[in-house]
Design a protein around this motif. Structure first.
Motif, PDB file in Angstrom:
ATOM      1  N   ASP A 110      38.114  -3.266 -15.409  1.00  0.00           N
ATOM      2  CA  ASP A 110      36.943  -4.270 -15.345  1.00  0.00           C
ATOM      3  C   ASP A 110      36.462  -4.711 -16.717  1.00  0.00           C
ATOM      4  O   ASP A 110      36.475  -6.085 -17.050  1.00  0.00           O
ATOM      5  CB  ASP A 110      35.634  -3.498 -14.584  1.00  0.00           C
ATOM      6  CG  ASP A 110      35.819  -3.294 -13.206  1.00  0.00           C
ATOM      7  OD1 ASP A 110      36.715  -3.749 -12.834  1.00  0.00           O
ATOM      8  OD2 ASP A 110      34.653  -2.730 -12.779  1.00  0.00           O
ATOM      9  N   PHE A 149      33.223 -10.285  -9.162  1.00  0.00           N
ATOM     10  CA  PHE A 149      33.126  -9.017  -9.122  1.00  0.00           C
ATOM     11  C   PHE A 149      31.661  -8.839  -8.438  1.00  0.00           C
ATOM     12  O   PHE A 149      31.571  -7.789  -8.011  1.00  0.00           O
ATOM     13  CB  PHE A 149      33.085  -8.533 -10.583  1.00  0.00           C
ATOM     14  CG  PHE A 149      34.538  -8.196 -11.325  1.00  0.00           C
ATOM     15  CD1 PHE A 149      35.391  -8.621 -10.561  1.00  0.00           C
ATOM     16  CD2 PHE A 149      34.434  -7.719 -12.497  1.00  0.00           C
ATOM     17  CE1 PHE A 149      37.029  -8.442 -10.904  1.00  0.00           C
ATOM     18  CE2 PHE A 149      36.089  -7.391 -12.727  1.00  0.00           C
ATOM     19  CZ  PHE A 149      36.980  -7.705 -12.157  1.00  0.00           C
ATOM     20  N   GLN A 173      37.597  -2.140  -5.184  1.00  0.00           N
ATOM     21  CA  GLN A 173      38.185  -2.471  -6.526  1.00  0.00           C
ATOM     22  C   GLN A 173      39.295  -3.513  -6.198  1.00  0.00           C
ATOM     23  O   GLN A 173      39.559  -4.589  -6.882  1.00  0.00           O
ATOM     24  CB  GLN A 173      38.369  -1.810  -7.739  1.00  0.00           C
ATOM     25  CG  GLN A 173      36.846  -1.134  -8.152  1.00  0.00           C
ATOM     26  CD  GLN A 173      37.271   0.060  -9.209  1.00  0.00           C
ATOM     27  OE1 GLN A 173      37.790   1.016  -8.899  1.00  0.00           O
ATOM     28  NE2 GLN A 173      36.445  -0.277 -10.298  1.00  0.00           N
TER      29      GLN A 173
END
Length: 279
Positions: free
Chosen positions: A186, A31, A41
């Motif tokens: 996330d 990430f 994303q």
């Protein structure tokens, strides 16, 4: 329907090691590196999934190679298990970078992570790879996965379900809801083990699950449809609690995931957001 079918097919042939390479440190590294390289994303979720699938296949291949080498080792030939493990450790970061590169090429043709960018990063960590080695690493990932790298991610499930909800007349603010879903997705990746541990204990009503129960729960941990409905449900509960019951009913009708399962997943996520054991 296509996503649901794909999800069922993936779960039906799930490897026993599924999820082993989705540990928090690995996901966080992917990430952060994706953020450093300004990837969207979708690219970072694809990178995580590619790395997971590649590493499992690589470990399987090395274990197979190790078994085949037993008879050669008896004759003083072949590789030792420690040297085979070293192969994984020594190339892991390179493979991780290759997976991010491939994911960037799938989703961002105008902003791909090129060899110069990747080499500069690896050199900053004192690795002395060449462009040729970088290209060979990408090819190794592609060949190991039989060039099937355009894998679906939970993000695709979340976004499609949000579209269906809107089409079905759920009057929810689209942009804030989408943003909240992205944040919670996330969060669920970074707190994956803790969230699913809570979910398992709720399902079996026992705080000490057996090894067999943990093994059987693997299909739940890898179920992208369950994850997607759980993320949407939790996001709606946070933003518009008055609409929550209606949305859960809609999600149940669309996906077939039971309202109880959706509720339990939302509880598990919220518990780790709030950090409280209060029901």
């Amino acid at each position: 329907i296509c996503l649901a079918t794909e999800n069922e097919q993936y779960l039906s042939k799930l490897p026993d090691q599924a999820g082993c390479f989705k540990e928090t440190q690995i996901v966080e590294f992917v990430f952060l590196l994706s953020e450093k390289w300004h990837l969207d994303q979708l690219a970072r979720y694809q990178a995580v999934e590619l790395l997971e699938r590649f590493m499992i296949k690589q470990v399987e291949q090395i274990c197979k190679s190790s078994r085949e080498n037993i008879r050669y080792r008896e004759q003083g030939q072949g590789s030792s298990w420690s040297s085979l493990k070293d192969q994984i450790y020594d190339t892991f970061l390179l493979r991780l970078v290759s997976c991010i590169q491939l994911a960037s090429k799938l989703s961002l043709h105008y902003n791909i992570v090129n060899s110069d960018t990747a080499l500069k990063f690896l050199q900053s960590l004192k690795y002395s790879y060449t462009k040729q080695e970088l290209l060979e690493s990408e090819l190794a990932v592609l060949e190991t996965l039989h060039f099937q790298i355009n894998v679906s991610t939970p993000l695709a499930y979340v976004e499609l379900l949000l579209e269906v909800l809107g089409h079905n007349g759920c009057l929810l603010p689209a942009k804030p809801l989408h943003q909240m879903c992205m944040q919670l997705l996330d969060f669920s990746y970074l707190k994956r083990d803790a969230i699913y541990d809570t979910l398992l204990k709720m399902a079996i009503e026992n705080s000490t699950p057996s090894k067999l129960q943990v093994a059987k729960f693997l299909t739940v941990k890898e179920d992208f449809m369950l994850l997607a409905v759980g993320i949407i449900s939790t996001s709606v509960f946070i933003l518009n609690p008055g609409h929550w019951k209606q949305v859960v009913e809609h999600l149940n009708c669309i996906t077939g995931v039971t309202s109880q399962s959706i509720l339990e997943f939302s509880y598990a996520v919220l518990k780790h957001i709030v950090g409280s054991t209060t029901p």
